[in-house]
Motif scaffolding. Structure first.
Motif, PDB file in Angstrom:
ATOM      1  N   ARG A  90     -44.571  37.914-138.637  1.00  0.00           N
ATOM      2  CA  ARG A  90     -45.470  39.072-138.644  1.00  0.00           C
ATOM      3  C   ARG A  90     -45.246  39.964-139.873  1.00  0.00           C
ATOM      4  O   ARG A  90     -44.122  40.329-140.205  1.00  0.00           O
ATOM      5  CB  ARG A  90     -45.279  39.892-137.366  1.00  0.00           C
ATOM      6  N   ASN A  91     -46.356  40.279-140.524  1.00  0.00           N
ATOM      7  CA  ASN A  91     -46.363  41.146-141.700  1.00  0.00           C
ATOM      8  C   ASN A  91     -45.512  40.605-142.854  1.00  0.00           C
ATOM      9  O   ASN A  91     -45.257  41.326-143.825  1.00  0.00           O
ATOM     10  CB  ASN A  91     -45.902  42.563-141.350  1.00  0.00           C
ATOM     11  N   GLY A  92     -45.080  39.361-142.739  1.00  0.00           N
ATOM     12  CA  GLY A  92     -44.282  38.755-143.798  1.00  0.00           C
ATOM     13  C   GLY A  92     -42.968  39.455-144.046  1.00  0.00           C
ATOM     14  O   GLY A  92     -42.448  39.427-145.172  1.00  0.00           O
ATOM     15  N   THR A  93     -42.395  40.072-143.020  1.00  0.00           N
ATOM     16  CA  THR A  93     -41.147  40.807-143.203  1.00  0.00           C
ATOM     17  C   THR A  93     -40.188  40.538-142.042  1.00  0.00           C
ATOM     18  O   THR A  93     -40.613  40.264-140.916  1.00  0.00           O
ATOM     19  CB  THR A  93     -41.374  42.323-143.286  1.00  0.00           C
ATOM     20  N   PHE A  94     -38.901  40.608-142.330  1.00  0.00           N
ATOM     21  CA  PHE A  94     -37.875  40.594-141.294  1.00  0.00           C
ATOM     22  C   PHE A  94     -36.637  41.284-141.857  1.00  0.00           C
ATOM     23  O   PHE A  94     -36.480  41.443-143.077  1.00  0.00           O
ATOM     24  CB  PHE A  94     -37.546  39.173-140.818  1.00  0.00           C
ATOM     25  N   THR A  95     -35.767  41.721-140.984  1.00  0.00           N
ATOM     26  CA  THR A  95     -34.541  42.414-141.385  1.00  0.00           C
ATOM     27  C   THR A  95     -33.342  41.628-140.889  1.00  0.00           C
ATOM     28  O   THR A  95     -33.292  41.206-139.728  1.00  0.00           O
ATOM     29  CB  THR A  95     -34.516  43.840-140.815  1.00  0.00           C
ATOM     30  N   LEU A  96     -32.374  41.432-141.781  1.00  0.00           N
ATOM     31  CA  LEU A  96     -31.172  40.674-141.447  1.00  0.00           C
ATOM     32  C   LEU A  96     -29.963  41.494-141.893  1.00  0.00           C
ATOM     33  O   LEU A  96     -29.861  41.873-143.078  1.00  0.00           O
ATOM     34  CB  LEU A  96     -31.201  39.319-142.158  1.00  0.00           C
ATOM     35  N   ASP A  97     -29.083  41.808-140.955  1.00  0.00           N
ATOM     36  CA  ASP A  97     -27.898  42.627-141.243  1.00  0.00           C
ATOM     37  C   ASP A  97     -28.270  43.950-141.905  1.00  0.00           C
ATOM     38  O   ASP A  97     -27.597  44.422-142.837  1.00  0.00           O
ATOM     39  CB  ASP A  97     -26.908  41.853-142.125  1.00  0.00           C
ATOM     40  N   GLY A  98     -29.383  44.517-141.444  1.00  0.00           N
ATOM     41  CA  GLY A  98     -29.823  45.805-141.958  1.00  0.00           C
ATOM     42  C   GLY A  98     -30.576  45.747-143.268  1.00  0.00           C
ATOM     43  O   GLY A  98     -31.029  46.791-143.769  1.00  0.00           O
ATOM     44  N   VAL A  99     -30.724  44.567-143.839  1.00  0.00           N
ATOM     45  CA  VAL A  99     -31.407  44.415-145.124  1.00  0.00           C
ATOM     46  C   VAL A  99     -32.810  43.878-144.883  1.00  0.00           C
ATOM     47  O   VAL A  99     -32.974  42.786-144.317  1.00  0.00           O
ATOM     48  CB  VAL A  99     -30.639  43.461-146.056  1.00  0.00           C
ATOM     49  N   PRO A 100     -33.863  44.612-145.298  1.00  0.00           N
ATOM     50  CA  PRO A 100     -35.230  44.102-145.120  1.00  0.00           C
ATOM     51  C   PRO A 100     -35.558  43.045-146.174  1.00  0.00           C
ATOM     52  O   PRO A 100     -35.135  43.145-147.328  1.00  0.00           O
ATOM     53  CB  PRO A 100     -36.097  45.346-145.310  1.00  0.00           C
ATOM     54  N   PRO A 151     -33.734  34.900-148.348  1.00  0.00           N
ATOM     55  CA  PRO A 151     -32.403  35.025-148.946  1.00  0.00           C
ATOM     56  C   PRO A 151     -31.620  33.722-148.855  1.00  0.00           C
ATOM     57  O   PRO A 151     -31.832  32.905-147.963  1.00  0.00           O
ATOM     58  CB  PRO A 151     -31.743  36.108-148.088  1.00  0.00           C
ATOM     59  N   GLY A 152     -30.677  33.554-149.788  1.00  0.00           N
ATOM     60  CA  GLY A 152     -29.774  32.417-149.763  1.00  0.00           C
ATOM     61  C   GLY A 152     -30.377  31.161-150.376  1.00  0.00           C
ATOM     62  O   GLY A 152     -31.577  30.905-150.252  1.00  0.00           O
ATOM     63  N   THR A 153     -29.517  30.395-151.055  1.00  0.00           N
ATOM     64  CA  THR A 153     -29.904  29.066-151.515  1.00  0.00           C
ATOM     65  C   THR A 153     -29.689  28.100-150.351  1.00  0.00           C
ATOM     66  O   THR A 153     -28.582  28.002-149.814  1.00  0.00           O
ATOM     67  CB  THR A 153     -29.073  28.635-152.725  1.00  0.00           C
ATOM     68  N   THR A 175     -27.976  23.793-144.893  1.00  0.00           N
ATOM     69  CA  THR A 175     -26.893  24.753-145.079  1.00  0.00           C
ATOM     70  C   THR A 175     -27.383  25.844-146.027  1.00  0.00           C
ATOM     71  O   THR A 175     -28.379  25.672-146.739  1.00  0.00           O
ATOM     72  CB  THR A 175     -25.641  24.087-145.666  1.00  0.00           C
ATOM     73  N   THR A 176     -26.665  26.967-146.055  1.00  0.00           N
ATOM     74  CA  THR A 176     -27.091  28.100-146.865  1.00  0.00           C
ATOM     75  C   THR A 176     -25.899  28.772-147.539  1.00  0.00           C
ATOM     76  O   THR A 176     -24.764  28.684-147.053  1.00  0.00           O
ATOM     77  CB  THR A 176     -27.842  29.134-145.993  1.00  0.00           C
ATOM     78  N   THR A 177     -26.180  29.481-148.634  1.00  0.00           N
ATOM     79  CA  THR A 177     -25.143  30.224-149.345  1.00  0.00           C
ATOM     80  C   THR A 177     -25.077  31.677-148.908  1.00  0.00           C
ATOM     81  O   THR A 177     -24.142  32.397-149.300  1.00  0.00           O
ATOM     82  CB  THR A 177     -25.397  30.181-150.861  1.00  0.00           C
ATOM     83  N   ALA A 178     -26.048  32.138-148.130  1.00  0.00           N
ATOM     84  CA  ALA A 178     -26.086  33.524-147.656  1.00  0.00           C
ATOM     85  C   ALA A 178     -26.820  33.547-146.325  1.00  0.00           C
ATOM     86  O   ALA A 178     -27.622  32.654-146.033  1.00  0.00           O
ATOM     87  CB  ALA A 178     -26.797  34.421-148.677  1.00  0.00           C
ATOM     88  N   PRO A 179     -26.575  34.555-145.496  1.00  0.00           N
ATOM     89  CA  PRO A 179     -27.299  34.629-144.227  1.00  0.00           C
ATOM     90  C   PRO A 179     -28.803  34.573-144.445  1.00  0.00           C
ATOM     91  O   PRO A 179     -29.354  35.261-145.315  1.00  0.00           O
ATOM     92  CB  PRO A 179     -26.864  35.992-143.667  1.00  0.00           C
ATOM     93  N   THR A 180     -29.472  33.754-143.657  1.00  0.00           N
ATOM     94  CA  THR A 180     -30.915  33.558-143.811  1.00  0.00           C
ATOM     95  C   THR A 180     -31.493  33.142-142.473  1.00  0.00           C
ATOM     96  O   THR A 180     -30.802  33.132-141.445  1.00  0.00           O
ATOM     97  CB  THR A 180     -31.198  32.513-144.910  1.00  0.00           C
ATOM     98  N   ILE A 181     -32.770  32.802-142.465  1.00  0.00           N
ATOM     99  CA  ILE A 181     -33.402  32.238-141.277  1.00  0.00           C
ATOM    100  C   ILE A 181     -33.992  30.884-141.638  1.00  0.00           C
ATOM    101  O   ILE A 181     -34.348  30.634-142.794  1.00  0.00           O
ATOM    102  CB  ILE A 181     -34.504  33.162-140.702  1.00  0.00           C
ATOM    103  N   ILE A 182     -34.088  30.022-140.638  1.00  0.00           N
ATOM    104  CA  ILE A 182     -34.661  28.701-140.887  1.00  0.00           C
ATOM    105  C   ILE A 182     -35.242  28.131-139.594  1.00  0.00           C
ATOM    106  O   ILE A 182     -34.728  28.388-138.496  1.00  0.00           O
ATOM    107  CB  ILE A 182     -33.617  27.734-141.487  1.00  0.00           C
ATOM    108  N   GLY A 183     -36.308  27.370-139.753  1.00  0.00           N
ATOM    109  CA  GLY A 183     -36.925  26.662-138.640  1.00  0.00           C
ATOM    110  C   GLY A 183     -37.847  25.602-139.205  1.00  0.00           C
ATOM    111  O   GLY A 183     -38.903  25.912-139.740  1.00  0.00           O
ATOM    112  N   LEU A 184     -37.436  24.361-139.130  1.00  0.00           N
ATOM    113  CA  LEU A 184     -38.197  23.250-139.721  1.00  0.00           C
ATOM    114  C   LEU A 184     -38.967  22.499-138.650  1.00  0.00           C
ATOM    115  O   LEU A 184     -38.577  22.475-137.483  1.00  0.00           O
ATOM    116  CB  LEU A 184     -37.253  22.293-140.446  1.00  0.00           C
ATOM    117  N   THR A 185     -40.051  21.865-139.062  1.00  0.00           N
ATOM    118  CA  THR A 185     -40.792  20.994-138.158  1.00  0.00           C
ATOM    119  C   THR A 185     -41.609  20.014-138.978  1.00  0.00           C
ATOM    120  O   THR A 185     -41.764  20.163-140.194  1.00  0.00           O
ATOM    121  CB  THR A 185     -41.705  21.805-137.219  1.00  0.00           C
TER     122      THR A 185
END
Length: 331
Positions: A90-100, A151-153, A175-185
């Motif tokens: 939604r709205n192309g935004t999310f917040t992770l660990d307080g960082v938008p 975020p994250g590689t 795997t990732t180099t920084a906290p991120t979100i993922i969901g593949l299909t």
């Protein structure tokens, strides 16, 4: 098992990976089953399965050539690997660990299926693997930090494994180099008749609940809603007919997720997944009108903004894994 590779051309000058050669990998199991995967979008373009009389047909909708796959108007993610995140945010935004984080928007004000240059638009590296009973096409993509706003590689692998018995498995790992979100299909449009529409198919979905959508096909507030007695209740197999389906079903039972059958050919496909839900789409858009049924096992829509939904977070040191298997049989 037989493995073959051939070139299908080069991407256009305006592609995210411009003028990059695209290869088709074909795996044949010697028992009448075969798959073809393209490195463009890690796309499944052919799944050949026999009917009750032994006649082969491709049971996924495919497009005629590379240029058509590159054309977003003509290609609604046909057969592609969708990422970093399937479905909408939604709205192309999310917040992770307080960082938008602000993602690239490609569905009005929302972010859909990984953005305008998501994984479906990229050319993946590929190789093959073989054992006594199965062969696989394995594809790899490195998505850099900031790609489409994420975020994250992220280092991603998608493997299509064809077993000698005919079952087809999708394996995803990241795997990732920084906290991120993922969901593949995978976004294949299944048509067990090998052509025409899916209206005559019978569908069963092993779900008691669905995520209620608003007019933008994003989750409304509140928990999933019961399906009993509604038009979306497919717990008992029934003919799809003209029903328009574009919904997300909650999967609480890992035994099986969905079953699709074509009475005329006798082909039947049972889907088993370790994912918490499945998007089901009857392809009612103009690009592929009812040419196949999408069965997209994966993360819940907009889960990055919904702490009440199953988590889609991936941290350094952790591994995202996802397996979905398609079992084919005939009646």
């Amino acid at each position: 098992m037989d493995l073959r590779r051939q070139s299908v051309g080069r991407t256009s000058a305006h592609a995210p990976d411009p003028r990059t050669e695209v290869h088709a990998y074909t795996v044949t199991n010697g028992q009448g089953h075969a798959i073809t995967v393209w490195t463009y979008g890690a796309t499944l373009v052919d799944v050949s399965v026999p009917d009750r009389h032994g006649r082969l047909a491709n049971v996924v909708h495919r497009l005629p050539d590379l240029r058509t796959y590159e054309n977003r108007t003509l290609n609604p993610y046909v057969g592609s690997t969708v990422g970093r995140y399937c479905r909408a945010i939604r709205n192309g935004t999310f917040t992770l660990d307080g960082v938008p984080h602000v993602l690239d928007r490609n569905d009005g004000e929302h972010h859909l299926h990984g953005g305008p240059a998501g994984f479906d638009r990229r050319v993946w590296q590929a190789w093959t693997e073989e054992s006594a009973d199965e062969a696989a096409v394995v594809l790899r993509l490195v998505s850099p930090d900031g790609d489409q706003g994420y975020p994250g590689t992220v280092d991603v692998e998608a493997a299509y494994r064809l077993h000698r018995s005919g079952r087809l498995t999708f394996d995803y790992r990241a795997t990732t180099t920084a906290p991120t979100i993922i969901g593949l299909t995978n976004h294949a449009y299944w048509n067990l008749a090998g052509g025409g529409t899916i209206d005559g198919h019978h569908l069963a979905i092993n779900a008691d609940r669905t995520v209620a959508f608003d007019s933008d096909l994003l989750p409304r507030s509140g928990p999933p809603v019961p399906l009993a007695g509604t038009a979306l209740d497919y717990r008992t197999p029934r003919r799809i007919g003209a029903a328009a389906i574009d919904n997300f079903f909650v999967l609480d039972d890992a035994t099986w997720a969905a079953e699709l059958a074509d009475p005329d050919s006798g082909r039947r496909m049972t889907v088993v997944t370790d994912q918490p839900g499945m998007g089901v789409y009857s392809s009612d858009g103009p690009a592929a009108p009812r040419r196949g049924l999408c069965l997209e096992a994966g993360a819940w829509p907009d889960a990055a903004n919904r702490p009440d939904f199953p988590s889609v977070r991936l941290d350094p040191g952790d591994v995202y894994e996802h397996r979905t298997t398609h079992h084919f049989s005939v009646d």
